[in-house]
Write an enzyme that holds these catalytic residues in place. Structure first.
Site, mmCIF file in Angstrom:
data_model
loop_
_atom_site.group_PDB
_atom_site.id
_atom_site.type_symbol
_atom_site.label_atom_id
_atom_site.label_comp_id
_atom_site.label_asym_id
_atom_site.label_seq_id
_atom_site.Cartn_x
_atom_site.Cartn_y
_atom_site.Cartn_z
ATOM 1 N N GLY A 1 0.827 -1.202 0.000
ATOM 2 C CA GLY A 1 0.000 0.000 0.000
ATOM 3 C C GLY A 1 0.859 1.248 0.000
ATOM 4 O O GLY A 1 1.973 1.251 -0.526
ATOM 5 N N GLY B 1 2.325 6.094 4.046
ATOM 6 C CA GLY B 1 1.745 6.561 5.297
ATOM 7 C C GLY B 1 1.248 5.417 6.151
ATOM 8 O O GLY B 1 1.559 5.320 7.353
ATOM 9 N N VAL B 2 0.470 4.519 5.554
ATOM 10 C CA VAL B 2 -0.018 3.352 6.288
ATOM 11 C C VAL B 2 1.141 2.395 6.577
ATOM 12 O O VAL B 2 1.173 1.744 7.628
ATOM 13 C CB VAL B 2 -1.144 2.647 5.510
ATOM 14 C CG1 VAL B 2 -1.601 1.389 6.243
ATOM 15 C CG2 VAL B 2 -2.320 3.594 5.306
ATOM 16 N N GLY B 3 2.106 2.334 5.652
ATOM 17 C CA GLY B 3 3.268 1.486 5.871
ATOM 18 C C GLY B 3 3.999 1.843 7.152
ATOM 19 O O GLY B 3 4.461 0.959 7.895
ATOM 20 N N GLU C 1 5.604 -3.273 0.668
ATOM 21 C CA GLU C 1 5.661 -2.896 -0.753
ATOM 22 C C GLU C 1 4.890 -1.592 -0.890
ATOM 23 O O GLU C 1 3.658 -1.580 -0.811
ATOM 24 C CB GLU C 1 5.047 -3.999 -1.629
ATOM 25 C CG GLU C 1 5.687 -5.369 -1.438
ATOM 26 C CD GLU C 1 7.146 -5.420 -1.799
ATOM 27 O OE1 GLU C 1 7.662 -4.445 -2.394
ATOM 28 O OE2 GLU C 1 7.807 -6.426 -1.490
ATOM 29 N N CYS D 1 1.215 -0.011 -8.669
ATOM 30 C CA CYS D 1 2.331 0.556 -7.888
ATOM 31 C C CYS D 1 3.602 0.670 -8.700
ATOM 32 O O CYS D 1 4.448 1.526 -8.410
ATOM 33 C CB CYS D 1 2.576 -0.282 -6.630
ATOM 34 S SG CYS D 1 3.005 -2.003 -6.952
#
Length: 503
Positions: free
Chosen positions: A214, A217-219, A236, A270
């Site tokens: 994803g 930020g969420v990573g 990733e 991506c």
């Protein structure tokens, strides 16, 4: 000029997507499913090669028996055509399954390792062992492939897993949640549906590895949560994948490669080309070649093509529309091709922006100096073309940004290609094409720096989700280690100096 329309069918795609939702999963159920997967691993259910093969074959059987149902679900959520679905969702997973089934016995064999002379006689080996229970959090852009491809490696390595499909593609999430327990061991590989609340609850649990695909930020949130348990992660994260073009003799072929790679899945990939770097004299010829390539692939009006996808959700379309609306020729680029947006149909036309040539390609790209389309990952069917003086300036431009997930080269010069490979850092490099490294099981797929941590696919998946345990066996007799224990005589001291390479 770009245009925005608001078509009004009985129930527009926008309205349907706004009404979609995944079912919530209660915290007690989440905990029970995690505990069940842990228990399955603890009793050794996933360790035998027979079990692993059976699960991989079950996954392949699911895809063969229910590809039409999955195809309809992906079409409902993303507007993806049947052929594109098979190419980008099914083929990569079946390739991974077939490679794992072919190589599983070889991958799982212990490997001999050398032992230094002072420790002889002894024998050493590396024994692969599964990590335990893995959490796989998948994204919405390839909701089948990016949940199941990591799962192939997890199963092959002998782990159990908890699977979290994306709530942004609720139709696919529901189908997978219903089908996976029918074809896989339901305790060893449970599915948890839901949104942010459920993902947060999962991240509070202890896992032995976490896989997340994803945005960055969420990573960061995923990595911080995993760090509380010292859990390793595979992230990733994508980023802005640049393209260098200087092959003027083959612009038509280059444009076809670029158009397909950029606009497949409506640009929501991506590793899609994010922007093109080229010399000023090639900008307009490349725009013209892209116009012809887009027409050849999706017709004069791609909105009517059954092969052109749609944006996943209204908020993502609104973000993309903002890039186009900002391209007014006053510093944020100009629309050279496309620009049409249909908010009700969640459609953004294949769009090419021509940006201003940067005064200093190697300078940091700040909010004050750089438009949003060149600072943020676009993740949609918008392709900026950035004129630069030459390959040196392009290399500087790439180096000034975050390390990308992929770098693509279309150059007639071996020297230029080598310069990009040697002087830039990225998750991977492809010359003469785009995207295809992702479909190559013999190559690792992953990012570096801001584009990700860790890599998987094929054997690299097996290694990512395994621990190579060193096992050293030494007989008690003869006791050759006596030389290493005190009391240290002069003779022993001399021997140790020589063994250490000292005089």
């Amino acid at each position: 000029m770009p245009s925005t329309t608001t078509s009004s069918p009985a129930l527009s795609r926008r309205a349907r997507r706004e009404a979609d939702a995944v079912p919530a999963t209660a915290p007690a159920t989440i905990r029970a499913r995690v505990d069940g997967a842990r228990a399955a691993f603890a009793r050794g259910a996933s360790r035998s090669l027979v079990f692993r093969r059976a699960q991989l074959q079950g996954l392949r059987a699911l895809l063969r028996a229910h590809h039409a149902e999955l195809e309809e679900a992906v079409a409902a959520d993303l507007g993806k055509s049947a052929t594109e679905f098979r190419l980008t969702e099914i083929f990569p997973v079946t390739s991974e399954i077939d490679e794992a089934l072919r190589q599983l016995e070889r991958w799982s064999r212990p490997r001999r390792a050398g032992v230094p002379l002072p420790l002889q006689p002894a024998r050493a080996r590396l024994v692969p062992e599964p990590l335990g229970t893995v959490l796989v959090i998948s994204p919405w852009n390839y909701p089948v492939q990016l949940l199941l491809a990591p799962l192939v490696g997890v199963i092959a390595a002998g782990d159990t897993a908890v699977l979290k499909p994306s709530e942004v593609t609720p139709t696919v999430s529901g189908v997978l949640a219903r089908l996976l327990p029918r074809y896989l061991d339901a305790q060893a590989y449970p599915v948890v549906e839901g949104g942010v609340e459920e993902t947060t609850a999962l991240l509070e649990e202890r896992f032995d590895h976490v896989v997340y695909t994803g945005n960055g930020g969420v990573g960061r949130i995923v990595m911080a949560a995993a760090a509380r348990h010292l859990t390793p992660v595979t992230l990733e994260l994508g980023g802005k994948c640049p393209v260098w073009v200087d092959d003027a003799a083959h612009l038509e072929q280059v444009a076809r490669q670029l158009a397909w790679a950029k606009f497949v899945n409506a640009g929501q990939t991506c590793v899609a080309p994010d922007h093109v770097l080229t010399t000023p004299e090639l900008v307009e010829p490349l725009v013209a070649a892209l116009r012809r390539a887009i027409a050849a692939l999706w017709g004069q009006d791609p909105s009517r093509s059954p092969d052109f996808g749609r944006i996943v959700a209204p908020r993502h379309l609104d973000r993309l529309a903002g890039y186009i609306e900002a391209a007014d020729g006053k510093g944020a680029g100009r629309v050279a091709l496309g620009g049409t947006v249909d908010r009700e149909d969640l459609y953004v036309a294949p769009t090419v922006l021509v940006m201003d040539e940067p005064d200093s390609p190697g300078a940091a790209r700040t909010e004050e100096s750089t438009p949003a389309v060149m600072r943020e990952e676009i993740f949609g069917p918008i392709l900026p073309i950035v004129p630069v003086g030459g390959p040196e300036e392009a290399i500087a431009f790439v180096g000034a940004g975050e390390k990308p997930l992929a770098l693509y080269l279309f150059t007639a010069s071996r020297q230029v290609a080598d310069a990009f490979v040697e002087r830039t850092s990225s998750g991977g490099v492809v010359e003469g094409a785009c995207l295809i490294h992702v479909a190559t099981p013999t190559l690792p797929f992953g990012g570096v720096g801001g584009s990700g941590i860790g890599a998987y696919h094929g054997r690299f998946s097996y290694e990512r989700f395994s621990h190579e345990k060193p096992v050293l066996r030494k007989p008690l007799v003869p006791d050759t280690l006596a030389l290493m224990r005190p009391p240290f005589s002069q003779l022993r001291g001399t021997l140790m100096r020589r063994l250490s390479g000292l005089r």
